[in-house]
Design a protein around this motif. Structure first.
Motif, PDB file in Angstrom:
ATOM      1  N   VAL A 127      41.586 -49.939 -28.858  1.00 44.46           N
ATOM      2  CA  VAL A 127      42.606 -49.507 -27.896  1.00 44.46           C
ATOM      3  C   VAL A 127      43.487 -50.690 -27.490  1.00 44.46           C
ATOM      4  N   VAL A 128      42.852 -51.833 -27.204  1.00 42.31           N
ATOM      5  CA  VAL A 128      43.587 -52.975 -26.675  1.00 42.31           C
ATOM      6  C   VAL A 128      44.548 -53.561 -27.710  1.00 42.31           C
ATOM      7  N   LEU A 151      32.374 -53.526 -29.126  1.00 40.87           N
ATOM      8  CA  LEU A 151      33.541 -54.394 -29.201  1.00 40.87           C
ATOM      9  C   LEU A 151      34.671 -53.726 -29.972  1.00 40.87           C
ATOM     10  N   ARG A 152      34.337 -53.138 -31.139  1.00 40.34           N
ATOM     11  CA  ARG A 152      35.371 -52.518 -31.962  1.00 40.34           C
ATOM     12  C   ARG A 152      36.006 -51.338 -31.256  1.00 40.34           C
ATOM     13  N   SER A 153      35.228 -50.540 -30.546  1.00 40.29           N
ATOM     14  CA  SER A 153      35.800 -49.386 -29.853  1.00 40.29           C
ATOM     15  C   SER A 153      36.733 -49.826 -28.729  1.00 40.29           C
ATOM     16  N   GLY A 187      43.395 -52.125 -40.672  1.00 40.83           N
ATOM     17  CA  GLY A 187      42.118 -51.605 -40.199  1.00 40.83           C
ATOM     18  C   GLY A 187      41.830 -51.876 -38.744  1.00 40.83           C
ATOM     19  N   GLY A 188      42.876 -52.156 -37.963  1.00 40.55           N
ATOM     20  CA  GLY A 188      42.689 -52.366 -36.529  1.00 40.55           C
ATOM     21  C   GLY A 188      42.464 -53.804 -36.125  1.00 40.55           C
ATOM     22  N   GLY A 189      42.404 -54.711 -37.109  1.00 46.52           N
ATOM     23  CA  GLY A 189      42.311 -56.128 -36.797  1.00 46.52           C
ATOM     24  C   GLY A 189      40.923 -56.640 -36.477  1.00 46.52           C
ATOM     25  N   VAL A 190      39.870 -55.800 -36.545  1.00 45.87           N
ATOM     26  CA  VAL A 190      38.502 -56.230 -36.229  1.00 45.87           C
ATOM     27  C   VAL A 190      37.602 -55.883 -37.402  1.00 45.87           C
ATOM     28  N   SER A 191      36.876 -56.876 -37.912  1.00 45.30           N
ATOM     29  CA  SER A 191      35.934 -56.625 -39.011  1.00 45.30           C
ATOM     30  C   SER A 191      34.571 -57.201 -38.660  1.00 45.30           C
ATOM     31  N   ARG A 192      33.552 -56.687 -39.320  1.00 45.13           N
ATOM     32  CA  ARG A 192      32.182 -57.139 -39.057  1.00 45.13           C
ATOM     33  C   ARG A 192      32.016 -58.618 -39.391  1.00 45.13           C
ATOM     34  N   ALA A 193      32.753 -59.101 -40.391  1.00 47.08           N
ATOM     35  CA  ALA A 193      32.631 -60.499 -40.791  1.00 47.08           C
ATOM     36  C   ALA A 193      33.112 -61.459 -39.712  1.00 47.08           C
TER      37      ALA A 193
END
Length: 211
Positions: A73-74, A67-69, A48-54
């Protein structure tokens, strides 16, 4: 040596590293690292892109979306590029270290055996992809520990293969090979620390948190 044969180091390390040490394995090293990079990228995308709300509960929703957007990319770029950075950096450090300790390896041979020695990382990345798929299907939560243990094993295996490759390519004794790889590994760890600090700064910048 045919490019795909670099993975033979997983079950026939001595023969494979001997062939690589003779200067016939650069293509094999490139292939191993490229497959490692592709598997790392696929693993990140499957997660899932490595970033979650938790992970960032303190951020307001609009800040988290920013941050997620940014990290969308990074992080994929880093997932694909970092295996090549590790390979190039370690090779570039192992080569002069072997020369200082009396070895006779060429720069091409150093890139070849270090690249082939990355095969455990590629294998573990593929294993983690399979575990991620299995976890998604079954909901099993204990598979993360298996992936972590496999990563630790890959690190040890990778280090052992680099030392063995240095012995074969540079005609070093065991002590010289271990010493040259330890010097190179220390340099890579310092570089990784600076990279982690830079990534943390990027996260802070994207999230708008005070530094």
């Amino acid at each position: 040596m045919k490019a795909a044969r670099g993975f033979r180091v997983l079950w026939s390390p001595r023969e494979t590293l001997r062939s690589v040490g003779e200067g016939r394995g650069l293509g094999a090293g490139v292939t191993v690292v490229a497959l490692w990079a592709l598997a790392s990228l696929l693993l990140l995308l499957l997660s899932g892109g490595g970033v979650s709300r938790a992970q960032f509960p303190e951020l307001p929703p609009e800040e988290f979306e920013r941050l997620r957007s940014g990290l969308s990319v990074v992080l994929p770029v880093l997932a694909f590029v970092l295996p090549f950075v590790w390979w190039a950096g370690l090779s570039a450090l192992v080569y002069p270290a072997t020369l200082v300790l009396g070895g006779r390896a060429t720069l091409a041979a150093a890139f070849a055996f270090v690249g082939v020695a990355c095969a455990p990382w590629a294998a573990v990345a593929v294993l983690q992809i399979l575990l991620a798929g299995l976890q998604g299907l079954t909901g099993a939560g204990a598979l993360g520990g298996v992936a972590l243990a496999a990563s630790a094993g890959a690190l040890v295996w990778h280090a052992a293969l680099v030392v063995a490759g240095a012995r074969q390519a540079a005609r070093l004794g065991r002590g010289g090979a271990v010493g040259s790889c330890a010097l190179a590994g220390l340099g890579c760890l310092v570089a990784a620390l600076f990279l982690a600090i830079t990534l943390a700064a990027l996260v802070v910048g994207f999230s708008g948190l005070p530094s």
